[in-house]
Design an enzyme around this catalytic site. Sequence first.
Site, PDB file in Angstrom:
ATOM      1  N   ASP A  89      -1.390  -7.506   7.178  1.00  0.00           N
ATOM      2  CA  ASP A  89      -2.822  -7.498   6.910  1.00  0.00           C
ATOM      3  C   ASP A  89      -3.116  -8.113   5.542  1.00  0.00           C
ATOM      4  O   ASP A  89      -2.477  -9.072   5.157  1.00  0.00           O
ATOM      5  CB  ASP A  89      -3.385  -6.080   7.071  1.00  0.00           C
ATOM      6  N   GLU A 145       5.199  -5.439   7.379  1.00  0.00           N
ATOM      7  CA  GLU A 145       4.436  -4.452   8.142  1.00  0.00           C
ATOM      8  C   GLU A 145       4.955  -4.218   9.559  1.00  0.00           C
ATOM      9  O   GLU A 145       4.838  -3.113  10.089  1.00  0.00           O
ATOM     10  CB  GLU A 145       2.958  -4.865   8.194  1.00  0.00           C
ATOM     11  N   GLY A 190       0.819  -1.195   0.000  1.00  0.00           N
ATOM     12  CA  GLY A 190       0.000   0.000   0.000  1.00  0.00           C
ATOM     13  C   GLY A 190       0.856   1.249   0.000  1.00  0.00           C
ATOM     14  O   GLY A 190       2.055   1.199   0.293  1.00  0.00           O
ATOM     15  N   GLY A 210       0.578  -5.305   0.494  1.00  0.00           N
ATOM     16  CA  GLY A 210      -0.616  -5.286  -0.341  1.00  0.00           C
ATOM     17  C   GLY A 210      -0.454  -6.060  -1.632  1.00  0.00           C
ATOM     18  O   GLY A 210      -1.443  -6.535  -2.209  1.00  0.00           O
TER      19      GLY A 210
END
Length: 380
Positions: A158, A150, A79, A127
């Site tokens: 995630d 992350e 992301g 992502g």
Amino acid sequence: MTIVTNFRLPSCPELLLEQRGQLGCITLNRPRALNALSLSMVRALTQALQVWRDDPAIQAVAIRGQGKDGPFGAFCAGGDIRFFHEAVLRGDAEVEDFFTEEYALNHLIHHYPKPYIAFMDGVVMGGGMGIAQGASLRIVTERTKMAMPETQIGLFPDVGGGWFLARCPRSAGAWLALTSEVIGAGDALALGLADACFGTAQLQQAWDALAGLSSFDVDTLEAWRQQHIIPSPAATLPLNVVERCFGSTSVLAIVQALEATQAKDADHAVWIESTVKALRTHSPLMLEVTLQLLRRGAAMNLAEELRLERDLVRHCFNTRHLGRYRADTETMEGIRALVIDKDRQPKWRPARLEDVTPDMVAGFFDSPWPPHAHPLKDLA
């Protein structure tokens, strides 16, 4: 590349869409940012996949990234972290929209009714894993660099990471999640995070041949795969050490198990030392939250786990139970230190694994929403 003009397909310069025969082709087109996902890209991807899902003329979908010198070379670095930082500081609700829509996209891909083939060449992180791990065929190459990084920025793995990493063999998913280490094709295949290795020099040929298939049934796709598969690089992760140490119930216990093993295992002493260093460098609080996510995710279906991730993300940027908001949170401090100021000196609170309490962790798992109002309540 010829872009199909179809009023139902989205218009997004960061996403190139093409119909070739019966194949819907997606090229992530943000090479200077290693194809990091923006909100507009997430929305365009979702719309394109929904249109092609319902179009009988499309029998399969393939996705790749644009490199700096042309197609391939990089898949997706995750992301857009700078966007997260800026949006949170200005109180922009788009950061909430991003995670809700990204997780819904991840769910769509995992349950896509047509073959979805991901060419995971180059960087595949965060992502990028989210839009690849649900693929029916996940292709890596000799230059694949895969990670869930992350925890380095005080976040957690995630995009379904609490679900697919929890299903890696021999506690290797916990190792990948907690350390943020980068793996290559060999380890990706060994951990069940990839299905086949293709040679980088033949990627365009494989892409063109895929578009030329007359059907996309299991046998035809397997024949196509066999034409392009190459022996993968060797796996290097010491799974025996990982399994022995990363099955513990807390990150502190994992560190203690590693330190105890180091004294008796000279062959892996250097690897263990670097692993302990990573676990002592990342946010102690978010490491414990991450491990708890994987433990819970192992017993959940994907929709349940993604709803839990959505709860966690809200707490990451507004940690109400600890009285920490926006710039004062672990996640924003991690982004500041590693991406914005780049001083690589995050001030974690607490600073040591020994000082993380169960109550600090438990608050992350209290949903901010009642079930009927959850932003991902409609995931099946």
